[in-house]
Design an enzyme around this catalytic site. Sequence first.
Site, mmCIF file in Angstrom:
data_model
loop_
_atom_site.group_PDB
_atom_site.id
_atom_site.type_symbol
_atom_site.label_atom_id
_atom_site.label_comp_id
_atom_site.label_asym_id
_atom_site.label_seq_id
_atom_site.Cartn_x
_atom_site.Cartn_y
_atom_site.Cartn_z
ATOM 1 N N GLU A 129 0.806 -1.213 0.000
ATOM 2 C CA GLU A 129 0.000 0.000 0.000
ATOM 3 C C GLU A 129 0.849 1.277 0.000
ATOM 4 O OE1 GLU A 129 -2.877 -0.579 3.141
ATOM 5 O OE2 GLU A 129 -3.948 -2.087 1.962
ATOM 6 N N GLU A 217 -5.179 -8.315 -1.205
ATOM 7 C CA GLU A 217 -5.702 -8.081 0.156
ATOM 8 C C GLU A 217 -7.062 -7.421 0.118
ATOM 9 O OE1 GLU A 217 -3.185 -5.959 3.055
ATOM 10 O OE2 GLU A 217 -5.046 -5.061 3.789
#
Length: 372
Positions: A129, A217
Amino acid sequence: NQQNQVIQGFGCATVFNPPNTAAVTAEDFDQLFGSGAGQVGLNFLRIRIASDDAWRATELNHAKAAIQRGASVFASPWSPPARMKTNNNIIGGKLIPDSASAYAKYLNDFALYMAANGAPLYGVSVQNEPDWEPGYEGCVWTAEEMRDFLKNHGALISATRLMAPELVNNNQTYVNTILSDDAATANLDIVGTHLYGGGLVENALAKAKGKEVWMTEHLDTLTSWNACINTAIEIHDCFTRANFNAYIWWYGKRFYGLIGQEGTVTKRGFVVSQFARFIRQRAVRLSTSANTRPEVLVSSYRNGAKRVLVLINKGVFKVKQTIRFQDITVGSFLPYTTSAAENVAQGATASVAGNSIVYTLPAGSITTLVEQ
């Protein structure tokens, strides 16, 4: 005969110790990575590349346990080591530009460490991320910084496959900044993304350049049956709308995970198993036409010579669904169904007549038809 993407599989993560959750046991790994009755059937484990030796040892044991059960393992870093960052801290900050080469070596060394200790990796990621700055371990990268790292240093990561950018938001502009550069793309094996925004869309540039796209995810903390049905719909959409190649849930063991904190398979785990147990690695997604019943979603796959159909009835009434097969001859199918009342319950063999099958789907259910 119309073939779509290759499905690499399904997985979960062990990347941290969640609060109030015991360590993952051998029995838990059996539940997650076994493909028998009552098990989830995963074939990928996502671990964390940590700078501390204690967690590295923990994740090495996790990786070995998954590999012993036939799974593959890939690793994501939450931050470069503090010494390589502008603020000398694993929380916040950015990678020091002059540390880029050292960071590439750090990622490659982790892959070498895992292989030397009996747990070779399927791949490593550059950064978890990179498109947001959390209050915990993390590191922000612009799309241009990620592109330049891949272009100038990606070749140094030669011990395993390389994944990027694993965005929190499925931002096509960010991804295409990388993929528009041929030198960066040459060093990239897998495009990774998360689903916390950005929408489920196919990346045309990744497809044109022959790059797999993995959803690595997502989580939903709600555990109602409606929330679990929504997970099934999300998997369906990942494969049929975005043409992703893999679907990786967040924590394997958690109250909202695939097994609960007491170690038993959850309702969401059974939902995921409707796909994961029966659609094996390297399966090919086949094409389906639009369904005349909009409340029923249908996707189809081929494991070798055998077909698998997954049907989701998101409606409140049972549906007598007809499926017609084109350009192939099929025999019979064995059905498995998960609903609010059932967990991958095996039904009676469903026979094909006139190259079509009629099967009644319970309200609010997922049914997998496996060719015999």
